[in-house]
Design a protein around this motif. Structure first.
Motif, PDB file in Angstrom:
ATOM      1  N   PHE A  70       0.855  -1.182   0.000  1.00 40.20           N
ATOM      2  CA  PHE A  70       0.000   0.000   0.000  1.00 40.20           C
ATOM      3  C   PHE A  70       0.894   1.236   0.000  1.00 40.20           C
ATOM      4  CE2 PHE A  70      -3.446  -2.286   2.675  1.00 40.20           C
ATOM      5  CZ  PHE A  70      -3.977  -2.872   1.545  1.00 40.20           C
ATOM      6  N   VAL A  71       0.460   2.265  -0.696  1.00 35.70           N
ATOM      7  CA  VAL A  71       1.157   3.549  -0.682  1.00 35.70           C
ATOM      8  C   VAL A  71       0.206   4.565  -0.055  1.00 35.70           C
ATOM      9  CG1 VAL A  71       2.228   5.360  -2.071  1.00 35.70           C
ATOM     10  CG2 VAL A  71       2.456   2.957  -2.747  1.00 35.70           C
ATOM     11  N   MET A  72       0.680   5.208   1.005  1.00 31.60           N
ATOM     12  CA  MET A  72      -0.132   6.206   1.707  1.00 31.60           C
ATOM     13  C   MET A  72       0.424   7.593   1.399  1.00 31.60           C
ATOM     14  SD  MET A  72      -0.574   4.195   5.295  1.00 31.60           S
ATOM     15  CE  MET A  72       1.076   3.502   5.266  1.00 31.60           C
ATOM     16  N   ALA A  73      -0.409   8.411   0.816  1.00 24.97           N
ATOM     17  CA  ALA A  73      -0.016   9.774   0.472  1.00 24.97           C
ATOM     18  C   ALA A  73      -0.429  10.731   1.583  1.00 24.97           C
ATOM     19  CB  ALA A  73      -0.673  10.185  -0.839  1.00 24.97           C
ATOM     20  N   LEU A  74       0.222  11.874   1.602  1.00 30.63           N
ATOM     21  CA  LEU A  74      -0.038  12.917   2.590  1.00 30.63           C
ATOM     22  C   LEU A  74       0.065  12.382   4.010  1.00 30.63           C
ATOM     23  CD1 LEU A  74      -2.916  14.764   0.730  1.00 30.63           C
ATOM     24  CD2 LEU A  74      -0.539  15.490   0.956  1.00 30.63           C
ATOM     25  N   ALA A  75       1.008  11.463   4.228  1.00 32.66           N
ATOM     26  CA  ALA A  75       1.247  10.888   5.545  1.00 32.66           C
ATOM     27  C   ALA A  75       2.481  11.545   6.144  1.00 32.66           C
ATOM     28  CB  ALA A  75       1.452   9.376   5.418  1.00 32.66           C
ATOM     29  N   ASN A  76       2.428  11.888   7.391  1.00 37.01           N
ATOM     30  CA  ASN A  76       3.546  12.511   8.106  1.00 37.01           C
ATOM     31  C   ASN A  76       3.892  13.896   7.569  1.00 37.01           C
ATOM     32  OD1 ASN A  76       3.912  10.108   9.661  1.00 37.01           O
ATOM     33  ND2 ASN A  76       4.957   9.212   7.911  1.00 37.01           N
ATOM     34  N   GLY A  77       2.919  14.592   7.043  1.00 37.00           N
ATOM     35  CA  GLY A  77       3.137  15.951   6.559  1.00 37.00           C
ATOM     36  C   GLY A  77       2.425  16.202   5.247  1.00 37.00           C
ATOM     37  N   GLY A  78       2.559  17.398   4.756  1.00 35.53           N
ATOM     38  CA  GLY A  78       1.940  17.768   3.486  1.00 35.53           C
ATOM     39  C   GLY A  78       2.827  18.746   2.736  1.00 35.53           C
ATOM     40  N   PHE A  79       3.559  18.229   1.753  1.00 32.94           N
ATOM     41  CA  PHE A  79       4.487  19.055   0.990  1.00 32.94           C
ATOM     42  C   PHE A  79       4.016  19.275  -0.443  1.00 32.94           C
ATOM     43  CE2 PHE A  79       7.039  17.729   4.524  1.00 32.94           C
ATOM     44  CZ  PHE A  79       7.896  18.791   4.756  1.00 32.94           C
ATOM     45  N   GLY A  80       2.735  19.116  -0.697  1.00 32.12           N
ATOM     46  CA  GLY A  80       2.210  19.355  -2.041  1.00 32.12           C
ATOM     47  C   GLY A  80       2.344  18.136  -2.934  1.00 32.12           C
ATOM     48  N   TYR A  81       2.288  18.381  -4.218  1.00 31.48           N
ATOM     49  CA  TYR A  81       2.371  17.302  -5.201  1.00 31.48           C
ATOM     50  C   TYR A  81       3.797  16.784  -5.320  1.00 31.48           C
ATOM     51  CZ  TYR A  81      -2.298  18.397  -6.914  1.00 31.48           C
ATOM     52  OH  TYR A  81      -3.644  18.588  -7.017  1.00 31.48           O
ATOM     53  N   LEU A  82       3.904  15.504  -5.684  1.00 37.90           N
ATOM     54  CA  LEU A  82       5.198  14.895  -5.984  1.00 37.90           C
ATOM     55  C   LEU A  82       5.142  14.382  -7.421  1.00 37.90           C
ATOM     56  CD1 LEU A  82       8.010  14.016  -5.019  1.00 37.90           C
ATOM     57  CD2 LEU A  82       6.970  11.837  -4.330  1.00 37.90           C
ATOM     58  N   PRO A  83       5.417  15.263  -8.394  1.00 38.83           N
ATOM     59  CA  PRO A  83       5.381  14.822  -9.788  1.00 38.83           C
ATOM     60  C   PRO A  83       6.643  14.050 -10.158  1.00 38.83           C
ATOM     61  CG  PRO A  83       5.405  17.243  -9.622  1.00 38.83           C
ATOM     62  CD  PRO A  83       5.643  16.686  -8.268  1.00 38.83           C
ATOM     63  N   PRO A  84       6.506  13.066 -11.032  1.00 36.75           N
ATOM     64  CA  PRO A  84       7.695  12.384 -11.543  1.00 36.75           C
ATOM     65  C   PRO A  84       8.446  13.306 -12.507  1.00 36.75           C
ATOM     66  CG  PRO A  84       5.722  11.523 -12.597  1.00 36.75           C
ATOM     67  CD  PRO A  84       5.271  12.500 -11.564  1.00 36.75           C
ATOM     68  N   PRO A  85       9.729  13.024 -12.777  1.00 37.59           N
ATOM     69  CA  PRO A  85      10.518  13.901 -13.663  1.00 37.59           C
ATOM     70  C   PRO A  85       9.845  14.158 -15.006  1.00 37.59           C
ATOM     71  CG  PRO A  85      11.963  12.326 -12.609  1.00 37.59           C
ATOM     72  CD  PRO A  85      10.557  11.934 -12.245  1.00 37.59           C
ATOM     73  N   ARG A  86       9.249  13.144 -15.589  1.00 35.14           N
ATOM     74  CA  ARG A  86       8.603  13.318 -16.898  1.00 35.14           C
ATOM     75  C   ARG A  86       7.475  14.341 -16.839  1.00 35.14           C
ATOM     76  NH1 ARG A  86       5.938  12.545 -21.158  1.00 35.14           N
ATOM     77  NH2 ARG A  86       4.795  10.927 -22.125  1.00 35.14           N
ATOM     78  N   GLN A  87       6.761  14.373 -15.736  1.00 36.47           N
ATOM     79  CA  GLN A  87       5.663  15.338 -15.604  1.00 36.47           C
ATOM     80  C   GLN A  87       6.199  16.761 -15.567  1.00 36.47           C
ATOM     81  OE1 GLN A  87       2.462  14.304 -15.779  1.00 36.47           O
ATOM     82  NE2 GLN A  87       1.933  16.453 -15.963  1.00 36.47           N
ATOM     83  N   HIS A  88       7.367  16.963 -14.973  1.00 41.52           N
ATOM     84  CA  HIS A  88       7.974  18.293 -14.977  1.00 41.52           C
ATOM     85  C   HIS A  88       8.240  18.748 -16.407  1.00 41.52           C
ATOM     86  CE1 HIS A  88       8.670  19.309 -10.766  1.00 41.52           C
ATOM     87  NE2 HIS A  88       8.859  18.021 -10.556  1.00 41.52           N
ATOM     88  N   GLU A  89       8.660  17.816 -17.263  1.00 40.16           N
ATOM     89  CA  GLU A  89       8.907  18.151 -18.664  1.00 40.16           C
ATOM     90  C   GLU A  89       7.624  18.547 -19.376  1.00 40.16           C
ATOM     91  OE1 GLU A  89      10.866  14.781 -20.424  1.00 40.16           O
ATOM     92  OE2 GLU A  89      12.376  14.736 -18.845  1.00 40.16           O
ATOM     93  N   LEU A  90       6.531  17.867 -19.039  1.00 38.04           N
ATOM     94  CA  LEU A  90       5.241  18.145 -19.685  1.00 38.04           C
ATOM     95  C   LEU A  90       4.593  19.407 -19.145  1.00 38.04           C
ATOM     96  CD1 LEU A  90       3.785  14.515 -19.725  1.00 38.04           C
ATOM     97  CD2 LEU A  90       4.770  15.776 -21.654  1.00 38.04           C
ATOM     98  N   GLY A  91       4.889  19.741 -17.899  1.00 40.09           N
ATOM     99  CA  GLY A  91       4.274  20.904 -17.274  1.00 40.09           C
ATOM    100  C   GLY A  91       2.938  20.547 -16.659  1.00 40.09           C
ATOM    101  N   GLY A  92       2.163  21.543 -16.341  1.00 41.71           N
ATOM    102  CA  GLY A  92       0.885  21.336 -15.677  1.00 41.71           C
ATOM    103  C   GLY A  92       0.934  21.921 -14.281  1.00 41.71           C
ATOM    104  N   TYR A  93      -0.239  22.206 -13.727  1.00 38.46           N
ATOM    105  CA  TYR A  93      -0.278  22.911 -12.446  1.00 38.46           C
ATOM    106  C   TYR A  93       0.392  22.132 -11.320  1.00 38.46           C
ATOM    107  CZ  TYR A  93      -4.085  20.039 -10.589  1.00 38.46           C
ATOM    108  OH  TYR A  93      -4.835  19.001 -10.120  1.00 38.46           O
ATOM    109  N   GLU A  94       0.449  20.804 -11.420  1.00 35.55           N
ATOM    110  CA  GLU A  94       1.074  20.011 -10.356  1.00 35.55           C
ATOM    111  C   GLU A  94       2.573  20.260 -10.252  1.00 35.55           C
ATOM    112  OE1 GLU A  94      -0.495  18.620 -12.984  1.00 35.55           O
ATOM    113  OE2 GLU A  94      -2.081  17.292 -12.306  1.00 35.55           O
TER     114      GLU A  94
END
Length: 124
Positions: A70-94
């Protein structure tokens, strides 16, 4: 203008984004985050303080040494989105600094760290 979104593009309020950008100037250059792995029998659990993209969650599940993970998101804090490197290349609000407080290669580093922690748990 994007129709159906009040002319603000997917509901983003320009004043809110401006405020977030001003806040971002005060963020530290680096930050430590707490990632965690747990084991219950043959179940592995990974906890990250981010809103994790689906492909990152799937990678964690695929690379996990446990048959079920299981993968639990927003656990032990909240630092926003975690986009993969490819998503940074594509852009988008995340990937905007105001919603993703990470460098482009953060997700591979964090996934690798989780795999180290899983390996330690697997040995026990």
């Amino acid at each position: 203008e994007i129709l159906g979104h009040g002319g603000r593009g997917f509901g983003a309020d320009p004043l809110v984004e401006l405020y977030r950008a001003i806040e971002a100037a005060d963020w530290p250059e680096t930050a430590e985050v707490f990632v965690q792995t747990l084991r219950i029998g043959e179940l592995g659990m990974a906890a990250l303080p981010f809103e994790v993209f689906c492909e990152i969650g799937l990678e964690i599940e695929e690379r996990s040494p446990f048959p079920d993970t299981f993968v639990m998101a927003l656990a032990n804090g909240g630092f926003g989105y975690l986009p993969p490197p490819r998503q940074h290349e594509l852009g988008g609000y995340e990937t905007w600094l105001t919603v993703a407080h990470t460098e482009k290669r953060s997700s591979p580093k964090l996934v690798d760290k989780l795999m180290e922690l899983f390996a330690e748990l697997r040995e026990k």
